[in-house]
Design a protein around this motif. Structure first.
Motif, PDB file in Angstrom:
ATOM      1  N   ASN A  28      45.801  25.562  70.438  1.00 20.63           N
ATOM      2  CA  ASN A  28      46.434  25.748  69.137  1.00 20.63           C
ATOM      3  C   ASN A  28      46.842  24.399  68.558  1.00 20.63           C
ATOM      4  O   ASN A  28      46.995  23.415  69.290  1.00 20.63           O
ATOM      5  N   LEU A  29      47.077  24.352  67.282  1.00 22.59           N
ATOM      6  CA  LEU A  29      47.455  23.101  66.625  1.00 22.59           C
ATOM      7  C   LEU A  29      48.790  22.576  67.128  1.00 22.59           C
ATOM      8  O   LEU A  29      49.062  21.387  67.044  1.00 22.59           O
ATOM      9  N   ASP A  30      49.645  23.455  67.702  1.00 22.13           N
ATOM     10  CA  ASP A  30      50.925  23.015  68.261  1.00 22.13           C
ATOM     11  C   ASP A  30      50.793  22.509  69.698  1.00 22.13           C
ATOM     12  O   ASP A  30      51.777  22.130  70.315  1.00 22.13           O
ATOM     13  N   GLY A  31      49.574  22.525  70.250  1.00 24.02           N
ATOM     14  CA  GLY A  31      49.326  22.008  71.585  1.00 24.02           C
ATOM     15  C   GLY A  31      49.296  23.047  72.696  1.00 24.02           C
ATOM     16  O   GLY A  31      48.959  22.733  73.823  1.00 24.02           O
ATOM     17  N   SER A  32      49.649  24.302  72.393  1.00 25.17           N
ATOM     18  CA  SER A  32      49.608  25.348  73.423  1.00 25.17           C
ATOM     19  C   SER A  32      48.204  25.926  73.536  1.00 25.17           C
ATOM     20  O   SER A  32      47.405  25.843  72.618  1.00 25.17           O
ATOM     21  N   THR A  33      47.920  26.516  74.689  1.00 27.34           N
ATOM     22  CA  THR A  33      46.600  27.103  74.903  1.00 27.34           C
ATOM     23  C   THR A  33      46.427  28.350  74.028  1.00 27.34           C
ATOM     24  O   THR A  33      47.315  29.186  73.943  1.00 27.34           O
ATOM     25  N   HIS A  34      45.298  28.444  73.386  1.00 30.62           N
ATOM     26  CA  HIS A  34      45.073  29.568  72.469  1.00 30.62           C
ATOM     27  C   HIS A  34      44.905  30.884  73.220  1.00 30.62           C
ATOM     28  O   HIS A  34      45.234  31.939  72.713  1.00 30.62           O
ATOM     29  N   TRP A  35      44.406  30.815  74.484  1.00 29.17           N
ATOM     30  CA  TRP A  35      44.240  32.057  75.261  1.00 29.17           C
ATOM     31  C   TRP A  35      45.580  32.763  75.471  1.00 29.17           C
ATOM     32  O   TRP A  35      45.627  33.973  75.608  1.00 29.17           O
ATOM     33  N   ALA A  36      46.676  32.022  75.493  1.00 32.85           N
ATOM     34  CA  ALA A  36      47.999  32.609  75.720  1.00 32.85           C
ATOM     35  C   ALA A  36      48.571  33.263  74.469  1.00 32.85           C
ATOM     36  O   ALA A  36      49.451  34.119  74.568  1.00 32.85           O
ATOM     37  N   THR A  37      48.071  32.902  73.289  1.00 32.58           N
ATOM     38  CA  THR A  37      48.666  33.410  72.055  1.00 32.58           C
ATOM     39  C   THR A  37      47.748  34.308  71.231  1.00 32.58           C
ATOM     40  O   THR A  37      48.223  35.033  70.367  1.00 32.58           O
ATOM     41  N   CYS A  38      46.461  34.288  71.495  1.00 39.18           N
ATOM     42  CA  CYS A  38      45.521  35.090  70.717  1.00 39.18           C
ATOM     43  C   CYS A  38      45.690  36.568  71.079  1.00 39.18           C
ATOM     44  O   CYS A  38      45.617  36.932  72.253  1.00 39.18           O
ATOM     45  N   PRO A  39      45.907  37.427  70.084  1.00 42.18           N
ATOM     46  CA  PRO A  39      46.086  38.856  70.374  1.00 42.18           C
ATOM     47  C   PRO A  39      44.823  39.527  70.903  1.00 42.18           C
ATOM     48  O   PRO A  39      44.889  40.619  71.455  1.00 42.18           O
ATOM     49  N   ASP A  40      43.679  38.888  70.773  1.00 44.71           N
ATOM     50  CA  ASP A  40      42.425  39.497  71.203  1.00 44.71           C
ATOM     51  C   ASP A  40      41.685  38.609  72.200  1.00 44.71           C
ATOM     52  O   ASP A  40      40.457  38.610  72.255  1.00 44.71           O
ATOM     53  N   ALA A  41      42.418  37.858  73.017  1.00 44.44           N
ATOM     54  CA  ALA A  41      41.800  36.918  73.962  1.00 44.44           C
ATOM     55  C   ALA A  41      40.873  37.619  74.946  1.00 44.44           C
ATOM     56  O   ALA A  41      39.858  37.059  75.349  1.00 44.44           O
ATOM     57  N   LYS A  42      41.195  38.847  75.322  1.00 43.59           N
ATOM     58  CA  LYS A  42      40.361  39.553  76.304  1.00 43.59           C
ATOM     59  C   LYS A  42      38.944  39.778  75.789  1.00 43.59           C
ATOM     60  O   LYS A  42      38.019  39.934  76.572  1.00 43.59           O
ATOM     61  N   ARG A  43      38.759  39.737  74.497  1.00 45.88           N
ATOM     62  CA  ARG A  43      37.427  39.913  73.889  1.00 45.88           C
ATOM     63  C   ARG A  43      36.466  38.814  74.347  1.00 45.88           C
ATOM     64  O   ARG A  43      35.260  39.045  74.433  1.00 45.88           O
ATOM     65  N   PHE A  44      36.976  37.650  74.659  1.00 44.48           N
ATOM     66  CA  PHE A  44      36.137  36.510  75.001  1.00 44.48           C
ATOM     67  C   PHE A  44      36.049  36.246  76.492  1.00 44.48           C
ATOM     68  O   PHE A  44      35.375  35.330  76.912  1.00 44.48           O
ATOM     69  N   LYS A  45      36.709  37.050  77.291  1.00 49.65           N
ATOM     70  CA  LYS A  45      36.695  36.848  78.749  1.00 49.65           C
ATOM     71  C   LYS A  45      35.323  37.185  79.305  1.00 49.65           C
ATOM     72  O   LYS A  45      34.727  38.209  78.961  1.00 49.65           O
TER      73      LYS A  45
END
Length: 47
Positions: A28-45
């Motif tokens: 993310n632009l704030d430096g955190s991992t996007h996998w931790a904040t994306c509501p649909d991260a499981k879609r890309f696993k």
């Protein structure tokens, strides 16, 4: 090396950063991992 794009799922802007093992991970632009904040991260696993 890094480049910026938009997450296909939540449309957030992310930076893609190359990890030490040569793969890219979304940050993310704030430096955190996007996998931790994306509501649909499981879609890309990988299955």
């Amino acid at each position: 090396m890094k480049f910026q794009s938009t997450c296909e799922a939540c449309k957030a802007r992310v930076n893609w950063v190359k990890t030490p093992n040569g793969k890219y991970t979304p940050i993310n632009l704030d430096g955190s991992t996007h996998w931790a904040t994306c509501p649909d991260a499981k879609r890309f696993k990988k299955k």
